[in-house]
Design a protein around this motif. Structure first.
Motif, PDB file in Angstrom:
ATOM      1  N   GLU A  11       0.855  -1.175   0.000  1.00 49.01           N
ATOM      2  CA  GLU A  11       0.000   0.000   0.000  1.00 49.01           C
ATOM      3  C   GLU A  11       0.896   1.231   0.000  1.00 49.01           C
ATOM      4  O   GLU A  11       2.074   1.162   0.326  1.00 49.01           O
ATOM      5  CB  GLU A  11      -0.922  -0.019   1.222  1.00 49.01           C
ATOM      6  N   ALA A  12       0.323   2.379  -0.369  1.00 52.91           N
ATOM      7  CA  ALA A  12       1.114   3.601  -0.513  1.00 52.91           C
ATOM      8  C   ALA A  12       2.000   3.835   0.703  1.00 52.91           C
ATOM      9  O   ALA A  12       1.557   3.782   1.855  1.00 52.91           O
ATOM     10  CB  ALA A  12       0.184   4.792  -0.732  1.00 52.91           C
ATOM     11  N   LEU A  13       3.281   4.075   0.445  1.00 54.51           N
ATOM     12  CA  LEU A  13       4.239   4.325   1.514  1.00 54.51           C
ATOM     13  C   LEU A  13       4.053   5.719   2.102  1.00 54.51           C
ATOM     14  O   LEU A  13       3.499   6.612   1.463  1.00 54.51           O
ATOM     15  CB  LEU A  13       5.664   4.186   0.964  1.00 54.51           C
ATOM     16  N   ALA A  14       4.561   5.892   3.300  1.00 52.80           N
ATOM     17  CA  ALA A  14       4.476   7.195   3.964  1.00 52.80           C
ATOM     18  C   ALA A  14       5.715   7.392   4.829  1.00 52.80           C
ATOM     19  O   ALA A  14       6.314   6.427   5.332  1.00 52.80           O
ATOM     20  CB  ALA A  14       3.217   7.292   4.822  1.00 52.80           C
ATOM     21  N   ALA A  15       6.107   8.645   4.996  1.00 56.04           N
ATOM     22  CA  ALA A  15       7.271   8.971   5.816  1.00 56.04           C
ATOM     23  C   ALA A  15       7.075   8.475   7.248  1.00 56.04           C
ATOM     24  O   ALA A  15       5.973   8.527   7.794  1.00 56.04           O
ATOM     25  CB  ALA A  15       7.502  10.479   5.807  1.00 56.04           C
ATOM     26  N   GLY A  16       8.145   7.977   7.826  1.00 52.60           N
ATOM     27  CA  GLY A  16       8.094   7.530   9.211  1.00 52.60           C
ATOM     28  C   GLY A  16       7.737   6.063   9.396  1.00 52.60           C
ATOM     29  O   GLY A  16       7.817   5.547  10.518  1.00 52.60           O
ATOM     30  N   GLN A  17       7.371   5.373   8.321  1.00 56.46           N
ATOM     31  CA  GLN A  17       7.027   3.962   8.439  1.00 56.46           C
ATOM     32  C   GLN A  17       8.275   3.107   8.658  1.00 56.46           C
ATOM     33  O   GLN A  17       9.362   3.440   8.181  1.00 56.46           O
ATOM     34  CB  GLN A  17       6.316   3.468   7.177  1.00 56.46           C
ATOM     35  N   SER A  18       8.093   2.004   9.357  1.00 57.04           N
ATOM     36  CA  SER A  18       9.121   0.969   9.480  1.00 57.04           C
ATOM     37  C   SER A  18       8.500  -0.311   8.935  1.00 57.04           C
ATOM     38  O   SER A  18       7.491  -0.793   9.467  1.00 57.04           O
ATOM     39  CB  SER A  18       9.557   0.788  10.932  1.00 57.04           C
ATOM     40  N   LEU A  19       9.093  -0.830   7.876  1.00 55.98           N
ATOM     41  CA  LEU A  19       8.489  -1.946   7.160  1.00 55.98           C
ATOM     42  C   LEU A  19       9.405  -3.159   7.173  1.00 55.98           C
ATOM     43  O   LEU A  19      10.586  -3.048   6.809  1.00 55.98           O
ATOM     44  CB  LEU A  19       8.210  -1.542   5.705  1.00 55.98           C
ATOM     45  N   PRO A  20       8.888  -4.322   7.570  1.00 52.43           N
ATOM     46  CA  PRO A  20       9.699  -5.541   7.491  1.00 52.43           C
ATOM     47  C   PRO A  20      10.124  -5.780   6.047  1.00 52.43           C
ATOM     48  O   PRO A  20       9.323  -5.624   5.123  1.00 52.43           O
ATOM     49  CB  PRO A  20       8.737  -6.633   7.981  1.00 52.43           C
ATOM     50  N   ILE A  43      13.452   3.758  -1.024  1.00 53.86           N
ATOM     51  CA  ILE A  43      12.376   2.788  -1.196  1.00 53.86           C
ATOM     52  C   ILE A  43      11.231   3.463  -1.941  1.00 53.86           C
ATOM     53  O   ILE A  43      10.824   4.573  -1.597  1.00 53.86           O
ATOM     54  CB  ILE A  43      11.873   2.278   0.180  1.00 53.86           C
ATOM     55  N   PHE A  44      10.724   2.804  -2.972  1.00 47.20           N
ATOM     56  CA  PHE A  44       9.551   3.332  -3.675  1.00 47.20           C
ATOM     57  C   PHE A  44       8.542   2.209  -3.852  1.00 47.20           C
ATOM     58  O   PHE A  44       8.877   1.025  -3.798  1.00 47.20           O
ATOM     59  CB  PHE A  44       9.940   3.959  -5.020  1.00 47.20           C
ATOM     60  N   ASP A  45       7.272   2.600  -4.056  1.00 50.20           N
ATOM     61  CA  ASP A  45       6.188   1.615  -4.021  1.00 50.20           C
ATOM     62  C   ASP A  45       5.570   1.302  -5.378  1.00 50.20           C
ATOM     63  O   ASP A  45       4.615   0.522  -5.458  1.00 50.20           O
ATOM     64  CB  ASP A  45       5.096   2.064  -3.046  1.00 50.20           C
ATOM     65  N   GLY A  46       6.075   1.912  -6.453  1.00 49.22           N
ATOM     66  CA  GLY A  46       5.487   1.676  -7.770  1.00 49.22           C
ATOM     67  C   GLY A  46       4.241   2.483  -8.028  1.00 49.22           C
ATOM     68  O   GLY A  46       3.645   2.397  -9.105  1.00 49.22           O
ATOM     69  N   LEU A  47       3.850   3.307  -7.057  1.00 48.86           N
ATOM     70  CA  LEU A  47       2.657   4.150  -7.190  1.00 48.86           C
ATOM     71  C   LEU A  47       3.010   5.625  -7.281  1.00 48.86           C
ATOM     72  O   LEU A  47       2.125   6.473  -7.347  1.00 48.86           O
ATOM     73  CB  LEU A  47       1.712   3.926  -5.999  1.00 48.86           C
ATOM     74  N   GLY A  48       4.307   5.941  -7.248  1.00 43.17           N
ATOM     75  CA  GLY A  48       4.750   7.330  -7.325  1.00 43.17           C
ATOM     76  C   GLY A  48       5.323   7.860  -6.034  1.00 43.17           C
ATOM     77  O   GLY A  48       5.712   9.029  -5.965  1.00 43.17           O
ATOM     78  N   ASN A  49       5.381   7.030  -4.990  1.00 43.16           N
ATOM     79  CA  ASN A  49       5.921   7.456  -3.703  1.00 43.16           C
ATOM     80  C   ASN A  49       7.336   6.909  -3.530  1.00 43.16           C
ATOM     81  O   ASN A  49       7.569   5.710  -3.711  1.00 43.16           O
ATOM     82  CB  ASN A  49       5.033   6.951  -2.560  1.00 43.16           C
ATOM     83  N   GLU A  50       8.266   7.779  -3.151  1.00 43.35           N
ATOM     84  CA  GLU A  50       9.671   7.380  -2.981  1.00 43.35           C
ATOM     85  C   GLU A  50      10.259   8.111  -1.784  1.00 43.35           C
ATOM     86  O   GLU A  50      10.080   9.335  -1.641  1.00 43.35           O
ATOM     87  CB  GLU A  50      10.474   7.694  -4.238  1.00 43.35           C
ATOM     88  N   PHE A  51      10.961   7.364  -0.921  1.00 41.90           N
ATOM     89  CA  PHE A  51      11.449   7.927   0.324  1.00 41.90           C
ATOM     90  C   PHE A  51      12.910   7.553   0.580  1.00 41.90           C
ATOM     91  O   PHE A  51      13.360   6.469   0.192  1.00 41.90           O
ATOM     92  CB  PHE A  51      10.600   7.428   1.505  1.00 41.90           C
ATOM     93  N   GLU A  52      13.618   8.470   1.250  1.00 45.52           N
ATOM     94  CA  GLU A  52      14.912   8.125   1.799  1.00 45.52           C
ATOM     95  C   GLU A  52      14.674   7.058   2.865  1.00 45.52           C
ATOM     96  O   GLU A  52      13.649   7.074   3.561  1.00 45.52           O
ATOM     97  CB  GLU A  52      15.576   9.347   2.433  1.00 45.52           C
ATOM     98  N   ALA A  53      15.595   6.121   2.998  1.00 43.25           N
ATOM     99  CA  ALA A  53      15.385   5.033   3.950  1.00 43.25           C
ATOM    100  C   ALA A  53      16.711   4.533   4.487  1.00 43.25           C
ATOM    101  O   ALA A  53      17.782   4.816   3.949  1.00 43.25           O
ATOM    102  CB  ALA A  53      14.619   3.889   3.285  1.00 43.25           C
ATOM    103  N   THR A  54      16.610   3.784   5.561  1.00 45.69           N
ATOM    104  CA  THR A  54      17.768   3.115   6.162  1.00 45.69           C
ATOM    105  C   THR A  54      17.414   1.647   6.372  1.00 45.69           C
ATOM    106  O   THR A  54      16.302   1.328   6.813  1.00 45.69           O
ATOM    107  CB  THR A  54      18.136   3.757   7.513  1.00 45.69           C
TER     108      THR A  54
END
Length: 248
Positions: A11-20, A43-54
């Motif tokens: 599902e659409a990603l959002a800032a602050g999420q922690s995803l397994p 990390i991007f979700d294929g829906l247009g959302n892309e975030f810096e991640a660790t």
């Protein structure tokens, strides 16, 4: 150095999420990209959302992606281009799909043309579809897109051509007028373009006639005979240079 990018379809990603991290993504991150715990990535979700991640590694088989700030705006194509690609042999089809994604098409529809079937390209379609989807995903990661083009399941020409009356249809055809002439005859700027490229050997006369009956116009690409994957690349590039995001 370019920051590694990973597609995480959810599902659409959002800032602050922690995803397994799913096992396939964790394997790719640690084995192919050689990321260590604490390594930055995107990390991007294929829906247009892309975030810096660790990436945080718990052990070799467990990890978590911690999402930070948004890294890029959605990369949805400026102008919608849809590619109907006659199913070609092995690497030829792979290359056509790869380059179409890089060049910014919105959708790809493999077409089971007569010469596709004679090349036994209709065998093992379910496996080939999974393979093509893998190429599409990998190319999206590589080229910087953060939305996935749509890949339709292979269909016969009559099915692939149906329901495209609202789009300017252009079929690759040797000796036909060039793109500029076709766009000039169309008058106003089209809302989208659908490109139809045959497999090795091209479309049969009956298939070309069927395309014209469906409203497609033949378009030529110079005096040389092009391979199917080259024709797809050339035609998409020409349309992008006139109507899309490759305009100078």
């Amino acid at each position: 150095m370019r920051c590694p990018r990973l597609l995480l379809e959810s599902e659409a990603l959002a800032a602050g999420q922690s995803l397994p991290a799913p096992q396939d993504r964790l394997h790719y991150a640690t084995t192919v990209l050689r990321l260590k715990s604490g390594a930055p990535c995107r990390i991007f979700d294929g829906l247009g959302n892309e975030f810096e991640a660790t990436l945080e590694l718990t052990d070799r088989r467990q990890g978590t992606f911690h999402l930070g700030t948004r890294a890029a705006a959605p990369t949805h194509p400026v102008f919608p281009i849809h590619l109907l690609q006659g199913v070609a042999r092995g690497d030829h089809m792979d290359l056509a799909i790869q380059k179409a994604v890089e060049l910014g098409v919105q959708s790809i529809h493999p077409v089971l043309c007569e010469r596709s079937r004679s090349a036994a390209a209709h065998k093992g379609l379910e496996k080939r579809q999974r393979h093509w989807q893998g190429i599409l995903r990998a190319t999206t990661e590589q080229c910087g897109r953060n939305e996935l083009p749509e890949l339709f399941e292979p269909a016969l020409p009559e099915e692939a051509l149906a329901g495209r009356a609202d789009s300017l249809g252009l079929v690759a055809e040797e000796g036909a007028p060039g793109l500029d002439e076709r766009l000039g005859r169309a008058g106003s700027r089209p809302s989208s373009v659908t490109l139809y490229v045959g497999p090795e050997g091209g479309l049969t006369p009956a298939e070309a006639e069927h395309a014209r009956d469906a409203g497609f116009l033949g378009v030529g690409m110079g005096p040389r005979t092009l391979r199917t994957e080259t024709a797809a690349m050339a035609l998409v590039t020409l349309v992008q240079s006139r109507l899309g995001d490759l305009r100078g």
